[in-house]
Design a protein around this motif. Sequence first.
Motif, short mmCIF file in Angstrom:
data_model
loop_
_atom_site.label_atom_id
_atom_site.label_comp_id
_atom_site.label_asym_id
_atom_site.label_seq_id
_atom_site.Cartn_x
_atom_site.Cartn_y
_atom_site.Cartn_z
N PHE A 37 0.85 -1.17 0.00
CA PHE A 37 0.00 0.00 0.00
C PHE A 37 0.89 1.24 0.00
O PHE A 37 2.10 1.16 0.23
N ARG A 38 0.29 2.39 -0.26
CA ARG A 38 1.08 3.63 -0.32
C ARG A 38 0.33 4.76 0.34
O ARG A 38 -0.91 4.75 0.43
N GLU A 39 1.09 5.72 0.80
CA GLU A 39 0.54 6.91 1.44
C GLU A 39 1.22 8.14 0.87
O GLU A 39 2.45 8.20 0.82
N GLU A 44 -5.64 9.70 0.86
CA GLU A 44 -5.93 8.53 1.68
C GLU A 44 -4.97 7.40 1.34
O GLU A 44 -4.44 7.32 0.22
N ARG A 45 -4.78 6.54 2.32
CA ARG A 45 -3.98 5.35 2.08
C ARG A 45 -4.60 4.55 0.93
O ARG A 45 -5.81 4.41 0.85
#
Length: 122
Positions: A37-39, A44-45
């Motif tokens: 996942f990325r932020e 939002e994530r």
Amino acid sequence: QVQLVESGGGLVQPGGSLRLSCRASGFTLDRVAITWFREAPGKEREEVGCISSDALNADSVNGRFTISRDNTQNTVYLQMNSLTAEDTAVYYCSTVAGWSRDCSYSHEYDYWGQGTQVTVSS
């Protein structure tokens, strides 16, 4: 002790490629599904993709990236191609919650690393 360490991030020009690594210790990666996942600031994530415990490859949510695993190295990779500025973020790998072997709950995590910064800019 369960630990995940991401690496491989950096600065890349639009259209370029990067390969991120996620090395695990304290457990073997072939017993659990892994989510990337990325932020990004102000966003939002976002889940990038998930690979189940018995798969060697998987496509990302956006279709431009590929997730793979090398069980001999206890490492999962995220190959990112055709990068754009919108891909700029901190990228994390994580174990799917409950040591699940499939990606049914890929948005729930138990463990993740410190992240690696990817910056796409000219």
